[in-house]
Design an enzyme around this catalytic site. Structure first.
Site, PDB file in Angstrom:
ATOM      1  N   TYR A 142      -1.760  -0.688  10.231  1.00  0.00           N
ATOM      2  CA  TYR A 142      -1.831  -1.002   8.866  1.00  0.00           C
ATOM      3  C   TYR A 142      -0.655  -0.615   8.084  1.00  0.00           C
ATOM      4  O   TYR A 142       0.080  -1.605   7.530  1.00  0.00           O
ATOM      5  CB  TYR A 142      -2.926  -0.246   8.273  1.00  0.00           C
TER       6      TYR A 142
ATOM      7  N   SER B 243       1.014  -1.152  -0.080  1.00  0.00           N
ATOM      8  CA  SER B 243       0.101   0.023  -0.121  1.00  0.00           C
ATOM      9  C   SER B 243       0.908   1.199   0.027  1.00  0.00           C
ATOM     10  O   SER B 243       2.138   1.122   0.290  1.00  0.00           O
ATOM     11  CB  SER B 243      -0.826  -0.080   1.059  1.00  0.00           C
TER      12      SER B 243
HETATM   13  N1  LIG Z   1      -8.706  -0.106  -1.391  1.00  0.00           N
HETATM   14  C1  LIG Z   1      -7.569   0.800  -1.161  1.00  0.00           C
HETATM   15  O1  LIG Z   1      -7.701   1.813  -1.187  1.00  0.00           O
HETATM   16  C2  LIG Z   1      -6.482  -0.077  -1.074  1.00  0.00           C
HETATM   17  C3  LIG Z   1      -5.291   0.777  -0.998  1.00  0.00           C
HETATM   18  C4  LIG Z   1      -3.958   0.178  -0.780  1.00  0.00           C
HETATM   19  C5  LIG Z   1      -3.936  -1.152  -0.397  1.00  0.00           C
HETATM   20  N2  LIG Z   1      -5.059  -2.124  -0.657  1.00  0.00           N
HETATM   21  C6  LIG Z   1      -4.797  -3.517  -0.429  1.00  0.00           C
HETATM   22  O2  LIG Z   1      -5.434  -3.932  -1.338  1.00  0.00           O
HETATM   23  C7  LIG Z   1      -5.719  -5.309  -1.190  1.00  0.00           C
HETATM   24  C8  LIG Z   1      -7.133  -5.609  -1.468  1.00  0.00           C
HETATM   25  O3  LIG Z   1      -8.177  -4.684  -0.752  1.00  0.00           O
HETATM   26  P1  LIG Z   1      -9.422  -4.123  -1.096  1.00  0.00           P
HETATM   27  O4  LIG Z   1      -9.407  -2.717  -1.274  1.00  0.00           O
HETATM   28  O5  LIG Z   1      -9.924  -4.918  -2.398  1.00  0.00           O
HETATM   29  O6  LIG Z   1     -10.347  -4.700  -0.155  1.00  0.00           O
HETATM   30  P2  LIG Z   1     -11.922  -5.336   0.106  1.00  0.00           P
HETATM   31  O7  LIG Z   1     -12.029  -5.120   1.437  1.00  0.00           O
HETATM   32  O8  LIG Z   1     -12.675  -4.952  -1.147  1.00  0.00           O
HETATM   33  O9  LIG Z   1     -11.197  -6.924  -0.221  1.00  0.00           O
HETATM   34  C9  LIG Z   1     -10.300  -7.759   0.629  1.00  0.00           C
HETATM   35  C10 LIG Z   1     -10.858  -9.055   0.466  1.00  0.00           C
HETATM   36  O10 LIG Z   1      -9.865  -9.723   1.684  1.00  0.00           O
HETATM   37  C11 LIG Z   1     -10.790 -10.628   2.215  1.00  0.00           C
HETATM   38  N3  LIG Z   1     -10.043 -10.985   3.449  1.00  0.00           N
HETATM   39  C12 LIG Z   1     -10.040 -10.300   4.539  1.00  0.00           C
HETATM   40  N4  LIG Z   1      -9.550 -11.083   5.579  1.00  0.00           N
HETATM   41  C13 LIG Z   1      -9.016 -12.182   5.163  1.00  0.00           C
HETATM   42  C14 LIG Z   1      -8.444 -13.472   5.638  1.00  0.00           C
HETATM   43  N5  LIG Z   1      -7.996 -13.324   6.890  1.00  0.00           N
HETATM   44  N6  LIG Z   1      -8.420 -14.735   4.788  1.00  0.00           N
HETATM   45  C15 LIG Z   1      -8.598 -14.326   3.609  1.00  0.00           C
HETATM   46  N7  LIG Z   1      -9.482 -13.254   3.079  1.00  0.00           N
HETATM   47  C16 LIG Z   1      -9.786 -12.280   3.765  1.00  0.00           C
HETATM   48  C17 LIG Z   1     -11.968  -9.939   2.504  1.00  0.00           C
HETATM   49  O11 LIG Z   1     -12.942 -10.630   2.869  1.00  0.00           O
HETATM   50  C18 LIG Z   1     -12.084  -9.251   1.222  1.00  0.00           C
HETATM   51  O12 LIG Z   1     -13.100 -10.030   0.270  1.00  0.00           O
HETATM   52  C19 LIG Z   1      -5.849  -5.342   0.456  1.00  0.00           C
HETATM   53  O13 LIG Z   1      -4.360  -6.049   0.764  1.00  0.00           O
HETATM   54  C20 LIG Z   1      -5.348  -3.956   0.841  1.00  0.00           C
HETATM   55  O14 LIG Z   1      -4.642  -3.639   2.085  1.00  0.00           O
HETATM   56  C21 LIG Z   1      -6.111  -1.508  -0.641  1.00  0.00           C
END
Ligand SMILES: NC(=O)c1ccc[n+]([C@@H]2O[C@H](COP(=O)([O-])OP(=O)(O)OC[C@H]3O[C@@H](n4cnc5c(N)ncnc54)[C@H](O)[C@@H]3O)[C@@H](O)[C@H]2O)c1
Length: 286
Positions: free
Chosen positions: A155, A142
């Site tokens: 985080y 991230s």
């Molecule tokens: N959305 C943002 O702005 C953003 C920014 C930087 C990084 N990220 C990273 O991108 C990745 C995807 O996030 P997203 O934004 O699509 O979020 P999201 O919440 O839409 O999707 C994340 C998914 O991970 C699953 N999850 C959570 N804990 C889990 C576990 N213990 N085992 C298996 N699955 C699990 C959730 O059920 C969910 O379906 C993450 O690693 C997040 O930290 C997101």
């Protein structure tokens, strides 16, 4: 790796957001998919979308925190698909709250999903990626893995750890001439359910948190998936997603720790905005 046709791709956290969008794009590109999540309903929806696009899909409920489950899962996927070419360690969660108000259990949960989940996925699938002769490991960090941000201590710690782990591994595999490329993904704001799906310290107002995330001009999950897959195809060490990620990376490089003088006050203001009003400090109306 020139494309995704007939490649087997494993995606954790595939039931929502970036993971779901990656599944759709890989399905459209002709990849075979092994999708997992802890959210069974979200996962079923991703499977439906990928099948509409004609992909061969397998789905499993797997908690990335469980190293034994993850190792067994990797064996199962290898046995079913024969070869595993791509592993996306994407599952993640977030947490808002200052270090002072964040409980140890909250730090542990965030690190267990975001950091140990990536380690578990890497350890379980790396032998299979090596055996493929043309593997690619993609770990999602991230912008908060580039810079710290007030209210994001847990985080940030998890995402700095993912970036350090991924960069070290990339150099190791190169030195050992392993046939596996490694990419660290650095998304800025992406419009997904991440904040709605996550937790916050007691003093944080969850609806204000969701509101502030929704106000953020992030890219769509589909755009994020396109940028990630372009970067992976090009074999890049790091893929920055969104203009905010680019700006923060440039700022960090130019200013060193001086970035904190700019980001610090912005973060402190944000933390105040999402803090629940302290009832005990409010005067009773007369
Ligand atoms: N959305 C943002 O702005 C953003 C920014 C930087 C990084 N990220 C990273 O991108 C990745 C995807 O996030 P997203 O934004 O699509 O979020 P999201 O919440 O839409 O999707 C994340 C998914 O991970 C699953 N999850 C959570 N804990 C889990 C576990 N213990 N085992 C298996 N699955 C699990 C959730 O059920 C969910 O379906 C993450 O690693 C997040 O930290 C997101």
């Amino acid at each position: 790796m020139t494309g995704y046709l007939d490649r087997t791709a494993v995606i954790t956290g595939a039931g929502s957001g970036i993971g779901q969008a990656l599944a759709r794009r890989l399905a459209a590109a002709g990849a075979r998919l092994a999708l997992s999540d802890i959210d069974e309903i979200g996962l079923a929806e991703t499977v439906r979308q990928a099948k509409v696009l004609g992909a061969q899909v397998r789905s499993d409920v797997v908690d990335v925190r469980d190293s034994v489950r993850m190792a067994n899962y990797a064996q199962t996927i290898r046995a079913q698909f024969g070869t595993v070419h791509l592993m996306f360690n994407n599952a993640g969660t977030t947490f808002a709250g200052s270090v002072e108000e964040t409980e140890l259990a909250d730090f542990e949960r965030v690190l267990a999903v975001n950091f140990w989940g990536v380690v578990n996925g890497t350890k379980a699938f790396l032998p299979h990626l090596i055996a493929s002769g043309d593997g690619h490991l993609v770990n999602v960090s991230s912008v908060f893995g580039l810079v710290g941000f007030p209210g994001q201590g847990a985080y940030s710690a998890s995402k700095f750890a993912v970036r350090g782990f991924t960069e070290a591994l990339r150099m190791e595999l190169r030195a050992a001439h392993r046939p596996v490329r490694v990419t660290c993904v650095i998304p800025g704001g992406v419009k997904t359910g991440i904040v709605r799906n996550s937790h916050a310290a007691k003093g944080i107002d969850l609806s204000a948190l969701v509101e502030s995330f929704d106000r953020d001009p992030g890219v769509t999950a589909d755009t994020a998936a396109r940028v990630i897959l372009d970067g992976v195809r090009a074999g890049r060490a790091q893929v920055l997603v969104g203009r905010d990620a680019l700006v923060l990376e440039l700022g960090r490089r130019l200013l060193g720790t001086g970035y904190q003088r700019i980001v610090g006050p912005i973060g402190a203001r944000w933390l105040e905005q999402v803090r629940a009003p302290r009832r005990d400090l409010l005067r009773e109306p007369k």
